[in-house]
Design an enzyme around this catalytic site. Structure first.
Site, PDB file in Angstrom:
ATOM      1  N   GLY A 166       4.402   2.456 -19.063  1.00  0.00           N
ATOM      2  CA  GLY A 166       3.508   2.045 -17.986  1.00  0.00           C
ATOM      3  C   GLY A 166       2.050   1.959 -18.385  1.00  0.00           C
TER       4      GLY A 166
ATOM      5  N   ASP B  18       3.738  18.727 -22.453  1.00  0.00           N
ATOM      6  CA  ASP B  18       3.915  18.898 -21.009  1.00  0.00           C
ATOM      7  C   ASP B  18       2.568  19.354 -20.462  1.00  0.00           C
ATOM      8  OD1 ASP B  18       4.421  19.741 -18.408  1.00  0.00           O
ATOM      9  OD2 ASP B  18       6.348  20.655 -18.895  1.00  0.00           O
TER      10      ASP B  18
ATOM     11  N   ARG C  80       3.116   8.171   1.958  1.00  0.00           N
ATOM     12  CA  ARG C  80       2.492   8.651   0.717  1.00  0.00           C
ATOM     13  C   ARG C  80       1.687   9.926   0.984  1.00  0.00           C
ATOM     14  NH1 ARG C  80       5.645   5.756  -0.941  1.00  0.00           N
ATOM     15  NH2 ARG C  80       5.505   4.042  -2.425  1.00  0.00           N
TER      16      ARG C  80
ATOM     17  N   TYR D 155       1.264  12.456  -2.143  1.00  0.00           N
ATOM     18  CA  TYR D 155       0.672  11.665  -3.214  1.00  0.00           C
ATOM     19  C   TYR D 155      -0.783  11.341  -2.897  1.00  0.00           C
ATOM     20  CZ  TYR D 155      -0.146   7.797  -6.454  1.00  0.00           C
ATOM     21  OH  TYR D 155      -0.660   6.975  -7.433  1.00  0.00           O
TER      22      TYR D 155
ATOM     23  N   VAL E 209       0.984  -1.261  -9.126  1.00  0.00           N
ATOM     24  CA  VAL E 209       1.077  -1.748 -10.497  1.00  0.00           C
ATOM     25  C   VAL E 209       2.549  -1.859 -10.883  1.00  0.00           C
ATOM     26  CG1 VAL E 209       0.359  -1.375 -12.878  1.00  0.00           C
ATOM     27  CG2 VAL E 209      -1.084  -0.547 -11.002  1.00  0.00           C
ATOM     28  N   ASP E 210       2.900  -2.978 -11.483  1.00  0.00           N
ATOM     29  CA  ASP E 210       4.290  -3.207 -11.893  1.00  0.00           C
ATOM     30  C   ASP E 210       4.575  -2.410 -13.163  1.00  0.00           C
ATOM     31  OD1 ASP E 210       6.828  -4.101 -12.274  1.00  0.00           O
ATOM     32  OD2 ASP E 210       6.316  -6.215 -12.515  1.00  0.00           O
TER      33      ASP E 210
ATOM     34  N   SER F 264       8.003   3.011 -13.652  1.00  0.00           N
ATOM     35  CA  SER F 264       8.063   4.000 -12.577  1.00  0.00           C
ATOM     36  C   SER F 264       8.235   3.332 -11.217  1.00  0.00           C
ATOM     37  CB  SER F 264       6.793   4.854 -12.586  1.00  0.00           C
ATOM     38  OG  SER F 264       6.749   5.711 -11.462  1.00  0.00           O
TER      39      SER F 264
END
Length: 245
Positions: free
Chosen positions: A17, A58, A144, A147, A180-181, A184
Site C-alpha cells: 500500500g 512490530d 468509522r 478509526y 486510497v486504492d 487493505s
C-alpha cells in the site's frame, strides 16, 4: 541528484500500500530507506530496489523499537504509517476493538517518536511525518468511530510535537488521505456482505470520481520529506480528491 539524496528515512508499514509506494519513491529520490513491517514475506519484495534496507518490526512493541534504534546512528525522516481501519459505529465497537485500534494507530506513533526524537534533537534536525486521515477531526464519516477518533488523536499528536520541538530544528506534519486504492481497502471491501455495493459506495463519495492511488499519496510524502517543504510544520495535509469539501 535526487530530492532526498543521502538522507536516512525510516518507515513503518512498508510492505504494501502507501508504505510500500512511499519507500520506493524515497529510494528513487536518493534516500537511504529503512523499510519496516511485521510481514517479512511482503517486505522482502522491496529488497530489489537500490537504497532500501528491510527490518521486521512490530511498532506496538517498545523493546523491538528500542533495539532497532540502537542499530541506527542517524535518522533524518521518520514516517509513521502503520494503522488499522475498524468498520462500525460506537455500538459496533467492542472494548477490544477500541484498544487494538488506539494501540496500533496512536500508541505506536507515540513509541516511535519517543524513541527516535532524541536522535533528531541531538542532530539539531529531523522530520516526522505521521499518517492521519480525512476521517478524523477534519470530517465525520459513517461507520468509522474508533478509526476517526484515533486519526484525530494523530493530528493532535502531530501538532503537539511540532509546537514543542520547533526550536530544536524538528518538523512534524501529518498526511490526511481520503479513500486510497490499496490491498487493505480491497480486503475490507471483500469482507462486506455485498462487496459490489461496498465498492460503489466508496466510489460514490469521491468528488473527483475515483480513488487515489498509493503512488499519489507517496508523492506527497516525498514533498514533506524534502527540503521543499522546509517551512511547513504542524500541518494536517489533506489529499482526498475533494471529499472533505
Amino acid at each position: 541528484m535526487g530530492r532526498l539524496d543521502g538522507k536516512v528515512r525510516l518507515l513503518s508499514a512498508a510492505a504494501q500500500g502507501i508504505g510500500k509506494a512511499t519507500a520506493i519513491a524515497f529510494a528513487k529520490e536518493g534516500a537511504k530507506v529503512i523499510a519496516t513491517d511485521i510481514n517479512k514475506t511482503k517486505l522482502q519484495e522491496l529488497e530489489k530496489y537500490p537504497g532500501i534496507q528491510i527490518r521486521v518490526l512490530d511498532v506496538t512493541k517498545r523493546q523491538q523499537i528500542e533495539e532497532l534504534a540502537e542499530e541506527i546512528e542517524r535518522i533524518d525522516v521518520l514516517c509513521n504509517i502503520a494503522g488499522f481501519v475498524h468498520h462500525g459505529t460506537i455500538l459496533d465497537c467492542e472494548e477490544r476493538d477500541w484498544n487494538f485500534a488506539m494501540n496500533l494507530n496512536v500508541r505506536s506513533m507515540y513509541l516511535m517518536i519517543k524513541t527516535f526524537l532524541p536522535k533528531m534533537i541531538k542532530q539539531k534536525s529531523g522530520n516526522i511525518i505521521n499518517m492521519s486521515s480525512v476521517a478524523s477531526s477534519i470530517k465525520g464519516v459513517v461507520n468509522r468511530c474508533v478509526y476517526s477518533t484515533s486519526k484525530a488523536a494523530v493530528i493532535g499528536l502531530t501538532k503537539s510535537v511540532a509546537a514543542d520541538f520547533i526550536e530544536q530544528g524538528i518538523r512534524c506534519n501529518c498526511v490526511c488521505p481520503g479513500t486510497v486504492d490499496t490491498p487493505s481497502l480491497q480486503e475490507r471491501i471483500k469482507a462486506q456482505p455485498n462487496p459490489d455495493q461496498a465498492l460503489k459506495d466508496f466510489l460514490a463519495r469521491q468528488r473527483i470520481g475515483r480513488m487515489a492511488t498509493a503512488e499519489e499519496v507517496a508523492h506527497l510524502f516525498v514533498y514533506l520529506a524534502s527540503e521543499e517543504s522546509a517551512y511547513m510544520t504542524g500541518n494536517e495535509v489533506v489529499i482526498d480528491g475533494g471529499w472533505s469539501l
